[in-house]
Design an enzyme around this catalytic site. Structure first.
Site, PDB file in Angstrom:
ATOM      1  N   PRO A  80       0.515  -0.892  -0.406  1.00 29.23           N
ATOM      2  CA  PRO A  80      -0.334  -0.039  -0.506  1.00 29.23           C
ATOM      3  C   PRO A  80       1.151   1.264   0.133  1.00 29.23           C
ATOM      4  O   PRO A  80       2.236   1.269   0.465  1.00 29.23           O
ATOM      5  CB  PRO A  80      -0.487  -0.089   1.338  1.00 29.23           C
ATOM      6  N   GLY A  84       4.043   2.927   4.584  1.00 28.53           N
ATOM      7  CA  GLY A  84       5.333   3.396   5.359  1.00 28.53           C
ATOM      8  C   GLY A  84       6.260   2.531   5.645  1.00 28.53           C
ATOM      9  O   GLY A  84       6.760   1.703   5.655  1.00 28.53           O
ATOM     10  N   LEU A  85       5.596   1.281   4.483  1.00 26.93           N
ATOM     11  CA  LEU A  85       5.959   0.460   4.193  1.00 26.93           C
ATOM     12  C   LEU A  85       7.347   0.509   2.955  1.00 26.93           C
ATOM     13  O   LEU A  85       7.271  -1.065   2.642  1.00 26.93           O
ATOM     14  CB  LEU A  85       4.858  -0.867   4.048  1.00 26.93           C
ATOM     15  N   ASP A 130      15.693   3.466   2.665  1.00 26.90           N
ATOM     16  CA  ASP A 130      14.631   2.245   2.512  1.00 26.90           C
ATOM     17  C   ASP A 130      15.250   1.411   0.761  1.00 26.90           C
ATOM     18  O   ASP A 130      14.954   0.274   0.488  1.00 26.90           O
ATOM     19  CB  ASP A 130      13.589   2.672   1.695  1.00 26.90           C
TER      20      ASP A 130
HETATM   21  O1  PMV Z   1       7.968   6.420   4.951  1.00 28.13           O
HETATM   22  P1  PMV Z   1       9.194   5.018   5.419  1.00 28.13           P
HETATM   23  O2  PMV Z   1       8.409   4.040   4.836  1.00 28.13           O
HETATM   24  O3  PMV Z   1       9.885   5.573   3.507  1.00 28.13           O
HETATM   25  O4  PMV Z   1      10.176   5.472   6.276  1.00 28.13           O
HETATM   26  C1  PMV Z   1      11.317   6.503   5.817  1.00 28.13           C
HETATM   27  C2  PMV Z   1      12.142   6.461   6.750  1.00 28.13           C
HETATM   28  C3  PMV Z   1      12.800   7.663   7.502  1.00 28.13           C
HETATM   29  O5  PMV Z   1      13.663   7.369   8.275  1.00 28.13           O
HETATM   30  C4  PMV Z   1      11.619   8.728   8.334  1.00 28.13           C
HETATM   31  C5  PMV Z   1      13.090   8.777   5.912  1.00 28.13           C
HETATM   32  C6  PMV Z   1      14.803   7.958   5.316  1.00 28.13           C
HETATM   33  O6  PMV Z   1      14.685   8.917   4.314  1.00 28.13           O
HETATM   34  O7  PMV Z   1      15.117   7.159   6.204  1.00 28.13           O
END
Ligand code: PMV
Length: 309
Positions: A80, A84-85, A130
């Site tokens: 999704p 946050g994944l 990521d």
């Molecule tokens: O929103 P996500 O799951 O792509 O996570 C971002 C992770 C952060 O540390 C907030 C930002 C980053 O670029 O590392």
């Protein structure tokens, strides 16, 4: 012409702090995005003419990794978006991978480097967490220091991130998705504003860095109790940085009795939380009862992979 797939991820420890050069520990999950790249008369995405605004990550991927004649890009996603994944990283990594494969230049490291540049272009501030996790897969420890298991090193704007392999098999996690879409860029920018004016926020960032390194030790010995208590502490620190959400707290609380620990994962502000458990059925049910969408994941999934060339 070529087809590539890439996994999403959970950040077990260190989100947000990693943008300030602190370490982070992220695990690839068995939810993937596939990007299919074909020759075409014009640049299209999923059958529509490509627009920079609507297709920010794919259009920036083409700028970064292509430079050839028009192509059509099709994506199929099991992640999704805004959850946050790591959906934006997985779409970027699979697309960059497909483009590099079409030019016979595919390697996970090159994909990781180019995909990080794409995230920076689109988001402004970002860490390579990521994109490198989606590229390498399995488990990835990012740290300013060089440790054992080094894969590659990325330097940008005065920060150095050493990307290391970590073995993370044998742990069961349940994700709880709030269904609330939260964009990463503004959350990252707000943390920066807070850290610039609040010494306590800067201290939280430092403490998160320590938690990551403790967590990396606890992963080695599969010390689930220790991992759980570090997850709880990391969650509270993230709340203090203003990236929490009441829906996330509700899901985290629902896992208190049935999991070793739970915390928000990724950018926060909605999105998802993750719980470490031995009983995924019970934890899933608790998350569902508290209003979340449970997703049981296998961690340590394979990184970016060419499916067809
Ligand atoms: O929103 P996500 O799951 O792509 O996570 C971002 C992770 C952060 O540390 C907030 C930002 C980053 O670029 O590392």
């Amino acid at each position: 012409m070529s087809r590539c797939s890439a996994p999403g991820k959970i950040i077990l420890f260190g989100e947000h702090a990693v943008v300030f050069g602190k370490p982070a520990l992220a695990l690839a999950i068995d939810l993937r995005i596939v990007s299919d790249v074909q020759p075409s008369d014009e640049f299209t995405v999923n059958g529509h003419p490509m627009k920079k605004r609507h297709h920010a990550y794919i259009s920036a991927s083409l700028d970064e990794a292509w430079g050839g004649p028009p192509v059509s890009v099709r994506t199929i996603s099991a992640i999704p978006s805004g959850s946050g994944l790591g959906s934006s990283a997985a779409v970027t990594v699979s697309c960059v991978g497909g483009l590099l494969a079409a030019k016979d230049q595919f390697s996970p490291e090159l994909v990781a480097r180019k995909a990080f540049e794409v995230e920076l272009t689109v988001q402004g501030r970002a860490s390579p967490t990521d994109t490198s996790t989606s590229a390498h897969g399995q488990g990835v420890l990012i740290s300013p220091e060089r440790l054992d298991g080094l894969l590659w090193k990325i330097e940008k704007g005065g920060s150095t991130w050493n990307i290391h392999h970590r073995d993370v098999m044998g742990l069961t996690f349940v994700i709880g998705y709030t269904g609330i879409h939260a964009a990463t860029g503004p959350l990252v920018a707000n943390v920066k504003k807070l850290v610039d004016v609040e010494p306590s926020a800067a201290r939280s960032i430092d403490r998160i860095g320590e938690i990551v390194m403790d967590g990396a030790d606890a992963i080695k010995t599969r010390d689930k109790k220790r991992l759980g208590s570090l997850m709880r502490e990391n969650h509270e620190l993230l709340n203090g940085l203003g990236v929490g959400h009441e829906a996330l707290d509700k899901l985290v609380s629902a896992c208190q009795e049935n999991a070793y620990g739970a915390k928000l994962t990724g950018a926060g502000g909605g999105g998802s939380m993750v719980a470490l458990t031995d009983d995924p059925k019970v934890t899933s049910e608790a998350i569902r009862k508290a209003g979340g969408e449970p997703i049981t994941v296998r961690v340590g999934a394979q990184g970016v992979r060419v499916e067809k060339r």
